[in-house]
Design a protein around this motif. Structure first.
Motif, PDB file in Angstrom:
ATOM      1  N   LYS A  94     -55.764 -25.225  67.150  1.00 22.82           N
ATOM      2  CA  LYS A  94     -56.688 -25.151  68.280  1.00 22.82           C
ATOM      3  C   LYS A  94     -57.489 -26.318  68.566  1.00 22.82           C
ATOM      4  CE  LYS A  94     -57.605 -19.985  67.192  1.00 22.82           C
ATOM      5  NZ  LYS A  94     -58.657 -19.257  66.849  1.00 22.82           N
ATOM      6  N   LEU A  95     -57.833 -27.355  67.543  1.00 21.74           N
ATOM      7  CA  LEU A  95     -58.405 -28.488  67.877  1.00 21.74           C
ATOM      8  C   LEU A  95     -57.526 -29.547  68.518  1.00 21.74           C
ATOM      9  CD1 LEU A  95     -60.459 -29.250  64.374  1.00 21.74           C
ATOM     10  CD2 LEU A  95     -61.424 -28.257  66.743  1.00 21.74           C
ATOM     11  N   GLU A  96     -56.277 -29.212  68.150  1.00 21.09           N
ATOM     12  CA  GLU A  96     -55.517 -30.414  68.809  1.00 21.09           C
ATOM     13  C   GLU A  96     -55.228 -29.829  70.521  1.00 21.09           C
ATOM     14  OE1 GLU A  96     -51.923 -29.652  66.274  1.00 21.09           O
ATOM     15  OE2 GLU A  96     -52.405 -31.298  64.988  1.00 21.09           O
ATOM     16  N   LYS A  97     -55.216 -28.536  70.624  1.00 22.13           N
ATOM     17  CA  LYS A  97     -54.988 -28.223  71.763  1.00 22.13           C
ATOM     18  C   LYS A  97     -56.056 -28.212  72.768  1.00 22.13           C
ATOM     19  CE  LYS A  97     -53.768 -23.675  74.452  1.00 22.13           C
ATOM     20  NZ  LYS A  97     -53.521 -22.253  74.357  1.00 22.13           N
ATOM     21  N   TYR A  98     -57.420 -28.471  72.339  1.00 24.88           N
ATOM     22  CA  TYR A  98     -58.481 -28.470  73.099  1.00 24.88           C
ATOM     23  C   TYR A  98     -58.462 -30.378  73.175  1.00 24.88           C
ATOM     24  CZ  TYR A  98     -63.231 -29.149  74.340  1.00 24.88           C
ATOM     25  OH  TYR A  98     -64.675 -29.643  74.952  1.00 24.88           O
ATOM     26  N   ARG A  99     -58.173 -30.936  72.327  1.00 26.46           N
ATOM     27  CA  ARG A  99     -57.947 -32.414  72.555  1.00 26.46           C
ATOM     28  C   ARG A  99     -57.175 -32.708  73.594  1.00 26.46           C
ATOM     29  NH1 ARG A  99     -54.628 -35.882  72.098  1.00 26.46           N
ATOM     30  NH2 ARG A  99     -55.067 -38.070  71.389  1.00 26.46           N
ATOM     31  N   GLU A 100     -55.835 -32.288  73.692  1.00 22.09           N
ATOM     32  CA  GLU A 100     -54.829 -32.457  74.634  1.00 22.09           C
ATOM     33  C   GLU A 100     -55.310 -32.200  75.817  1.00 22.09           C
ATOM     34  OE1 GLU A 100     -51.582 -32.854  77.033  1.00 22.09           O
ATOM     35  OE2 GLU A 100     -52.065 -33.794  74.859  1.00 22.09           O
ATOM     36  N   LYS A 101     -56.224 -31.073  76.122  1.00 22.79           N
ATOM     37  CA  LYS A 101     -56.516 -30.258  77.374  1.00 22.79           C
ATOM     38  C   LYS A 101     -57.720 -31.308  78.035  1.00 22.79           C
ATOM     39  CE  LYS A 101     -59.254 -26.733  79.426  1.00 22.79           C
ATOM     40  NZ  LYS A 101     -59.940 -25.431  79.084  1.00 22.79           N
ATOM     41  N   MET A 102     -58.322 -32.057  77.003  1.00 21.45           N
ATOM     42  CA  MET A 102     -59.579 -32.930  77.570  1.00 21.45           C
ATOM     43  C   MET A 102     -59.079 -34.462  77.657  1.00 21.45           C
ATOM     44  SD  MET A 102     -61.779 -30.869  78.144  1.00 21.45           S
ATOM     45  CE  MET A 102     -62.790 -31.909  78.814  1.00 21.45           C
ATOM     46  N   LEU A 103     -58.121 -34.809  77.058  1.00 17.46           N
ATOM     47  CA  LEU A 103     -57.729 -36.393  76.990  1.00 17.46           C
ATOM     48  C   LEU A 103     -56.380 -36.628  77.187  1.00 17.46           C
ATOM     49  CD1 LEU A 103     -59.673 -37.340  73.920  1.00 17.46           C
ATOM     50  CD2 LEU A 103     -60.354 -37.894  76.270  1.00 17.46           C
ATOM     51  N   GLY A 104     -55.468 -35.588  77.222  1.00 19.21           N
ATOM     52  CA  GLY A 104     -53.878 -35.753  77.191  1.00 19.21           C
ATOM     53  C   GLY A 104     -53.527 -36.388  78.791  1.00 19.21           C
ATOM     54  N   GLU A 105     -54.085 -35.937  79.629  1.00 21.17           N
ATOM     55  CA  GLU A 105     -53.719 -36.637  81.022  1.00 21.17           C
ATOM     56  C   GLU A 105     -54.056 -38.222  80.903  1.00 21.17           C
ATOM     57  OE1 GLU A 105     -53.794 -35.096  85.772  1.00 21.17           O
ATOM     58  OE2 GLU A 105     -55.210 -34.223  84.229  1.00 21.17           O
ATOM     59  N   LEU A 106     -55.354 -38.495  80.469  1.00 17.77           N
ATOM     60  CA  LEU A 106     -55.594 -39.645  80.791  1.00 17.77           C
ATOM     61  C   LEU A 106     -54.802 -40.676  79.773  1.00 17.77           C
ATOM     62  CD1 LEU A 106     -59.593 -40.157  80.339  1.00 17.77           C
ATOM     63  CD2 LEU A 106     -57.828 -40.711  82.244  1.00 17.77           C
ATOM     64  N   GLU A 107     -54.490 -40.075  78.470  1.00 14.00           N
ATOM     65  CA  GLU A 107     -53.364 -40.739  77.524  1.00 14.00           C
ATOM     66  C   GLU A 107     -52.159 -41.161  78.235  1.00 14.00           C
ATOM     67  OE1 GLU A 107     -54.630 -40.029  73.145  1.00 14.00           O
ATOM     68  OE2 GLU A 107     -53.549 -38.451  73.988  1.00 14.00           O
ATOM     69  N   ARG A 108     -51.722 -40.234  78.798  1.00 13.59           N
ATOM     70  CA  ARG A 108     -50.209 -40.229  79.626  1.00 13.59           C
ATOM     71  C   ARG A 108     -50.259 -41.330  80.777  1.00 13.59           C
ATOM     72  NH1 ARG A 108     -50.187 -35.080  78.039  1.00 13.59           N
ATOM     73  NH2 ARG A 108     -51.092 -34.242  79.772  1.00 13.59           N
ATOM     74  N   PHE A 109     -51.535 -41.168  81.511  1.00 12.37           N
ATOM     75  CA  PHE A 109     -51.694 -42.337  82.484  1.00 12.37           C
ATOM     76  C   PHE A 109     -51.511 -43.829  81.873  1.00 12.37           C
ATOM     77  CE2 PHE A 109     -53.697 -44.617  85.899  1.00 12.37           C
ATOM     78  CZ  PHE A 109     -53.313 -44.458  86.709  1.00 12.37           C
ATOM     79  N   ASP A 110     -52.545 -43.842  80.659  1.00  9.42           N
ATOM     80  CA  ASP A 110     -52.419 -44.968  80.169  1.00  9.42           C
ATOM     81  C   ASP A 110     -51.159 -45.626  79.830  1.00  9.42           C
ATOM     82  OD1 ASP A 110     -55.191 -45.563  80.551  1.00  9.42           O
ATOM     83  OD2 ASP A 110     -55.857 -44.940  78.494  1.00  9.42           O
ATOM     84  N   GLN A 111     -50.539 -44.875  79.280  1.00 10.85           N
ATOM     85  CA  GLN A 111     -49.127 -45.105  78.901  1.00 10.85           C
ATOM     86  C   GLN A 111     -48.216 -45.680  79.834  1.00 10.85           C
ATOM     87  OE1 GLN A 111     -47.924 -41.598  76.600  1.00 10.85           O
ATOM     88  NE2 GLN A 111     -49.449 -42.264  74.846  1.00 10.85           N
TER      89      GLN A 111
END
Length: 395
Positions: free
Chosen positions: A307-324
């Motif tokens: 559940k924590l991993e899912k929340y983290r992905e929801k909030m930061l995942g898109e930015l992380e992928r853009f950085d990569q």
């Protein structure tokens, strides 16, 4: 853990008329075994925490006997029993003076006592005590690592007057592996942990506190039945002080529990303090208090990490992928912005950027995520996600 010398003395006084003549301050010394030593040359073979017996057949004049006692003390022996009679008729004043000053216990034992019987009785007493303590240590470890199997540990705890509502405090010590694998291979970890544990045991023994100290992987755990108060604070301070010398030999991080916990919750305390040790390492802080867990205590209590991993992905995942994909550093810039309470000047300094460049990046972050930096809710959600990210990196 061994037996304290005071308990041996109580038995030997009544059974064998063994008398304390000097060094009473050391009666809380721990004793692992009993040995007979008659020559100075054999002292170097001792490992520490032995109760030594001598008849004085080889070392009997005062000057030599004082050097003998001093050598025993410096080697870490727990005390000396002098078999008074045939070779030494009385304990020399020099021995008494040194023993009193050093707090090294010296006893006399009548010549009529058969040393074979004396040694056997004391060794049996030590062995029995060690067996009982090993049983207690095993039971408390099961309470932590196999908590649902109460039938395997509660009977032993009851024998030691420990019940479900008995409160303990805990200290966790973490010794991370050396990044230099070759250097770590050369370092004697076994001997290091052995000395560290013995030092902790002696501190608790001096207070006559029921305690268990054990090593598991890279952690050494101290569990003690000791209520809050000045005496406990003194014990904690002693452990912190001697740990500083050990930290000069090997990387060491310590987490001190602030509150007592009952048997059924020992596993939670172990989990929380282990995490806090790793957090301390990340922050470069060698000693942490439990209160510093902050909101991480909440994350630790959540059984479903996904559940924590899912929340983290929801909030930061898109930015992380853009950085990569683009090589940008939006994750870092956003985190810095949140940690500086939105101070663009500080973000520019921290990230080595111009203020206008920072403003541009922040607008871009808002476009990518569909959120606004002016919204308290959005900033709170992001900040929470970063804290969860840090937490997940340490579990």
């Amino acid at each position: 853990m061994a037996i304290i010398l005071e308990e041996i003395y109580e038995v030997a006084l009544h059974r064998y008329n063994m008398k304390l003549v000097a060094g009473g301050r050391g009666l809380r010394n721990l004793v692992d075994w009993v040995h007979t030593v008659e020559e100075m040359d054999y002292v170097s073979f001792l490992k520490g925490r032995e109760l030594i017996i001598t008849t004085g057949i080889r070392e009997k004049d005062e000057e030599t006997l004082v050097r003998f006692v001093k050598s025993l003390h410096e080697t870490g022996a727990s005390g000396l029993v002098i078999n008074i009679g045939k070779y030494i008729t009385r304990v020399p004043r020099g021995v008494i003076a040194y023993s009193e000053e050093a707090g090294f216990p010296v006893f006399t034992l009548p010549w009529e006592v058969h040393l074979v019987d004396f040694n056997r009785d004391l060794c049996n007493l030590i062995y029995k005590t060690m067996q009982e303590q090993d049983g207690l240590e095993t039971a408390l470890q099961k309470a932590i690592f196999s908590r649902k199997e109460e039938q395997q540990y509660m009977p032993v705890l009851h024998e030691n007057h420990i019940h479900k509502d008995t409160e303990f405090f805990m200290i966790q010590c973490y010794f991370p592996a050396n990044k230099d694998i070759q250097a770590d291979d050369k370092f004697d970890n076994t001997q290091f942990f052995y000395r560290f544990i013995r030092q902790c045991q002696q501190i608790f023994a001096e207070k006559k506190v029921l305690s268990v100290i054990f090593q598991r992987d890279l952690y050494i755990t101290l569990v003690a039945k000791m209520p809050t108060g000045t005496e406990r604070e003194n014990v904690i301070q002693q452990i912190k002080t001697f740990s500083e010398s050990f930290a000069r030999q090997k990387e060491l991080y310590m987490a001190v529990g602030d509150e007592e916990t009952v048997v059924e919750n020992l596993w939670e305390k172990y989990r929380d303090l282990s995490y806090l040790c790793r957090w301390g390492r990340q922050k470069g802080k060698n000693i942490c208090q439990e209160e510093e867990l902050g909101i991480s205590r909440l994350w630790l209590s959540i059984g479903n990490i996904k559940k924590l991993e899912k929340y983290r992905e929801k909030m930061l995942g898109e930015l992380e992928r853009f950085d990569q994909e683009t090589g940008s550093e939006y994750i870092r810039i956003l985190k810095c912005y949140l940690e500086t309470n939105g101070n663009i000047g500080e973000v520019a300094t921290e990230c080595y950027l111009h203020r206008n460049t920072v403003s541009y990046h922040l607008k871009k972050i808002a476009e990518i995520t569909g959120k606004t930096l002016n919204s308290t809710k959005d900033r709170s959600d992001w900040y929470l996600a970063y804290q969860i990210d840090e937490f997940l990196g340490l579990i």
